[in-house]
Scaffold this active site. Structure first.
Site, PDB file in Angstrom:
ATOM      1  N   ALA A 188       0.862  -1.183   0.000  1.00 49.90           N
ATOM      2  CA  ALA A 188       0.000   0.000   0.000  1.00 49.90           C
ATOM      3  C   ALA A 188       0.898   1.232   0.000  1.00 49.90           C
ATOM      4  O   ALA A 188       2.045   1.175   0.462  1.00 49.90           O
ATOM      5  CB  ALA A 188      -0.877  -0.007   1.248  1.00 49.90           C
ATOM      6  N   GLY A 238       0.579  -5.140   0.522  1.00 50.55           N
ATOM      7  CA  GLY A 238      -0.597  -5.189  -0.351  1.00 50.55           C
ATOM      8  C   GLY A 238      -0.291  -5.848  -1.686  1.00 50.55           C
ATOM      9  O   GLY A 238      -1.194  -6.389  -2.333  1.00 50.55           O
ATOM     10  N   GLU A 262      -0.594  -9.432  -1.010  1.00 50.32           N
ATOM     11  CA  GLU A 262      -2.036  -9.718  -0.859  1.00 50.32           C
ATOM     12  C   GLU A 262      -2.740  -9.718  -2.217  1.00 50.32           C
ATOM     13  O   GLU A 262      -3.630 -10.532  -2.471  1.00 50.32           O
ATOM     14  CB  GLU A 262      -2.665  -8.685   0.083  1.00 50.32           C
ATOM     15  N   GLU A 307       4.163  -5.230   7.030  1.00 49.15           N
ATOM     16  CA  GLU A 307       3.347  -4.248   7.761  1.00 49.15           C
ATOM     17  C   GLU A 307       3.730  -4.151   9.231  1.00 49.15           C
ATOM     18  O   GLU A 307       3.630  -3.088   9.846  1.00 49.15           O
ATOM     19  CB  GLU A 307       1.850  -4.613   7.655  1.00 49.15           C
TER      20      GLU A 307
HETATM   21  N1  COA Z   1       4.559   3.249  -0.398  1.00 49.66           N
HETATM   22  C1  COA Z   1       4.930   4.420  -0.911  1.00 49.66           C
HETATM   23  N2  COA Z   1       6.130   4.591  -1.539  1.00 49.66           N
HETATM   24  C2  COA Z   1       6.925   3.534  -1.654  1.00 49.66           C
HETATM   25  C3  COA Z   1       6.571   2.274  -1.154  1.00 49.66           C
HETATM   26  C4  COA Z   1       5.312   2.147  -0.504  1.00 49.66           C
HETATM   27  N3  COA Z   1       4.875   0.981  -0.021  1.00 49.66           N
HETATM   28  N4  COA Z   1       7.577   1.399  -1.426  1.00 49.66           N
HETATM   29  C5  COA Z   1       8.520   2.112  -2.077  1.00 49.66           C
HETATM   30  N5  COA Z   1       8.135   3.388  -2.221  1.00 49.66           N
HETATM   31  C6  COA Z   1       8.857   4.491  -2.863  1.00 49.66           C
HETATM   32  C7  COA Z   1      10.019   4.987  -2.016  1.00 49.66           C
HETATM   33  O1  COA Z   1       9.582   5.900  -1.051  1.00 49.66           O
HETATM   34  C8  COA Z   1      10.859   5.628  -3.076  1.00 49.66           C
HETATM   35  O2  COA Z   1      10.299   6.878  -3.413  1.00 49.66           O
HETATM   36  P1  COA Z   1      11.233   8.200  -3.557  1.00 49.66           P
HETATM   37  O3  COA Z   1      12.167   7.851  -4.686  1.00 49.66           O
HETATM   38  O4  COA Z   1      10.273   9.286  -3.897  1.00 49.66           O
HETATM   39  O5  COA Z   1      11.949   8.363  -2.255  1.00 49.66           O
HETATM   40  C9  COA Z   1      10.688   4.726  -4.271  1.00 49.66           C
HETATM   41  O6  COA Z   1       9.472   4.025  -4.046  1.00 49.66           O
HETATM   42  C10 COA Z   1      11.803   3.706  -4.422  1.00 49.66           C
HETATM   43  O7  COA Z   1      11.906   2.980  -3.208  1.00 49.66           O
HETATM   44  P2  COA Z   1      13.271   2.838  -2.374  1.00 49.66           P
HETATM   45  O8  COA Z   1      12.905   2.584  -0.948  1.00 49.66           O
HETATM   46  O9  COA Z   1      14.167   4.003  -2.647  1.00 49.66           O
HETATM   47  O10 COA Z   1      13.880   1.541  -3.048  1.00 49.66           O
HETATM   48  P3  COA Z   1      14.889   0.494  -2.358  1.00 49.66           P
HETATM   49  O11 COA Z   1      15.322  -0.415  -3.464  1.00 49.66           O
HETATM   50  O12 COA Z   1      15.908   1.179  -1.558  1.00 49.66           O
HETATM   51  O13 COA Z   1      13.962  -0.344  -1.335  1.00 49.66           O
HETATM   52  C11 COA Z   1      11.999  -1.581  -0.662  1.00 49.66           C
HETATM   53  C12 COA Z   1      12.918  -1.134  -1.813  1.00 49.66           C
HETATM   54  C13 COA Z   1      10.829  -2.329  -1.270  1.00 49.66           C
HETATM   55  C14 COA Z   1      12.780  -2.482   0.299  1.00 49.66           C
HETATM   56  C15 COA Z   1      11.519  -0.330   0.119  1.00 49.66           C
HETATM   57  O14 COA Z   1      11.014   0.618  -0.821  1.00 49.66           O
HETATM   58  C16 COA Z   1      10.423  -0.604   1.098  1.00 49.66           C
HETATM   59  O15 COA Z   1      10.688  -1.121   2.183  1.00 49.66           O
HETATM   60  N6  COA Z   1       9.166  -0.225   0.779  1.00 49.66           N
HETATM   61  C17 COA Z   1       8.037  -0.366   1.662  1.00 49.66           C
HETATM   62  C18 COA Z   1       7.542  -1.794   1.703  1.00 49.66           C
HETATM   63  C19 COA Z   1       6.406  -1.928   2.709  1.00 49.66           C
HETATM   64  O16 COA Z   1       6.556  -1.714   3.881  1.00 49.66           O
HETATM   65  N7  COA Z   1       5.225  -2.288   2.186  1.00 49.66           N
HETATM   66  C20 COA Z   1       4.041  -2.479   2.996  1.00 49.66           C
HETATM   67  C21 COA Z   1       3.273  -1.218   3.098  1.00 49.66           C
HETATM   68  S1  COA Z   1       1.838  -1.400   4.159  1.00 49.66           S
END
Ligand code: COA
Length: 266
Positions: A73, A117, A120, A140
């Site tokens: 999400a 999500g 999911e 989450e």
């Molecule tokens: N919601 C909103 N933005 C997200 C996102 C999410 N779930 N997952 C990634 N992004 C965004 C990042 O903020 C970043 O945006 P920016 O360039 O404007 O800063 C962009 O996507 C790239 O992500 P980044 O974190 O820089 O890539 P990474 O390769 O370093 O890490 C992940 C990848 C997937 C490990 C990391 O993005 C992450 O942990 N995301 C969240 C996953 C999560 O918790 N999902 C459940 C949500 S309820």
């Protein structure tokens, strides 16, 4: 982390067709295809339209770019939201439920991050095909949250209580090989083969009788919610219902005449 409210539902989810297969692509690669309101609306709009499109027999759902299927999400949308606003954002119908109960089979094509999500969404599909580069998780818990797109219910049914608990309580990420081992995905292929394999599988499914596919999916989905005895009765009823279709007559006649069936979808 800013949300992206400016993105319209039209841009947020792209749709193209290849033969009888429709490919829905969640299109926010710069945000790793995180699910915001525009994506959910876009998905629901396409799903509603494609349900009535007789030219489409199977759907493939994927994320734009090579890095991510869906990274969860949109966390930016969570900030500052009241419980009532969050409840409204999770109002029914939800895309997860619509896909699980969809009248046509849905294949998830998972090229990269498949988190929260995203996991999911994939769990709501009928089949999951992953690239060897894909990574999976329900992170989450690391945000002080729990899965809210059906993960606590669908994941245990898909991979068993213990494996689901492990993913949900640790928030740990697993690779594609581990996802295959625990049954979270059905096939793993090399990244360059992912699209071809998904289209091959979806095309094969789409070549079957649409009405038989619909009944077969409905009966199989019932296994998630019905006790065995009730499920067997339900299966018998849908099997008998298939005897009312032109496709059953055609399928049986074609077999006996040693020719290929020509489906009518009725
Ligand atoms: N919601 C909103 N933005 C997200 C996102 C999410 N779930 N997952 C990634 N992004 C965004 C990042 O903020 C970043 O945006 P920016 O360039 O404007 O800063 C962009 O996507 C790239 O992500 P980044 O974190 O820089 O890539 P990474 O390769 O370093 O890490 C992940 C990848 C997937 C490990 C990391 O993005 C992450 O942990 N995301 C969240 C996953 C999560 O918790 N999902 C459940 C949500 S309820």
């Amino acid at each position: 982390m800013p949300a992206d409210p400016s993105q319209s539902s039209e841009q947020a989810v792209l749709c193209r067709t290849e033969g009888r297969v429709a490919i829905l692509t969640i299109n926010r690669p710069d945000k790793l295809n995180a699910l915001n309101q525009a994506v959910e609306s876009g998905m629901l709009e396409h799903l509603e339209r494609l349900a009535d499109d007789d030219g489409v027999g199977c759907l493939v759902v994927t994320g734009a770019g090579e890095k991510s299927f869906v990274a969860g999400a949109d966390i930016g949308e969570f900030e500052g939201r009241s419980p009532l606003e969050q409840r409204q954002a999770m109002a029914f119908p939800r895309v997860f439920d619509v896909m699980a109960d969809y009248p046509k089979p849905v294949v998830a094509m998972i090229g990269g991050f498949c988190l929260g999500g995203g996991c999911e969404l994939a769990s709501s599909c009928d089949l999951r095909i992953a690239s060897s580069r894909a990574r999976f998780g329900q992170p989450e818990i690391n945000l002080g949250l729990l899965p809210g797109g059906g993960g606590t219910q669908r994941l245990p049914r898909l991979i068993g209580m213990g494996q689901a608990m492990k993913l949900i309580l640790t928030g740990a990420m697993i690779d594609a090989a581990e996802a295959l081992r625990i049954g979270l995905v059905d096939e793993v292929v090399e990244p360059e083969q992912l699209e071809a394999r998904c289209l091959e599988l979806a095309s094969e499914i789409a070549s079957k009788s649409p009405v038989a596919l619909r009944l077969a999916k409905e009966a199989t989905r019932a296994a998630e919610r019905l006790p065995l005895g009730d499920g067997l009765v339900y299966e018998r009823d849908l099997f008998a219902l298939a005897f009312s279709t032109e496709d059953k007559v055609e399928g049986v006649q074609a077999f006996l005449a040693k020719r290929k069936p020509s489906w009518k979808g009725r």
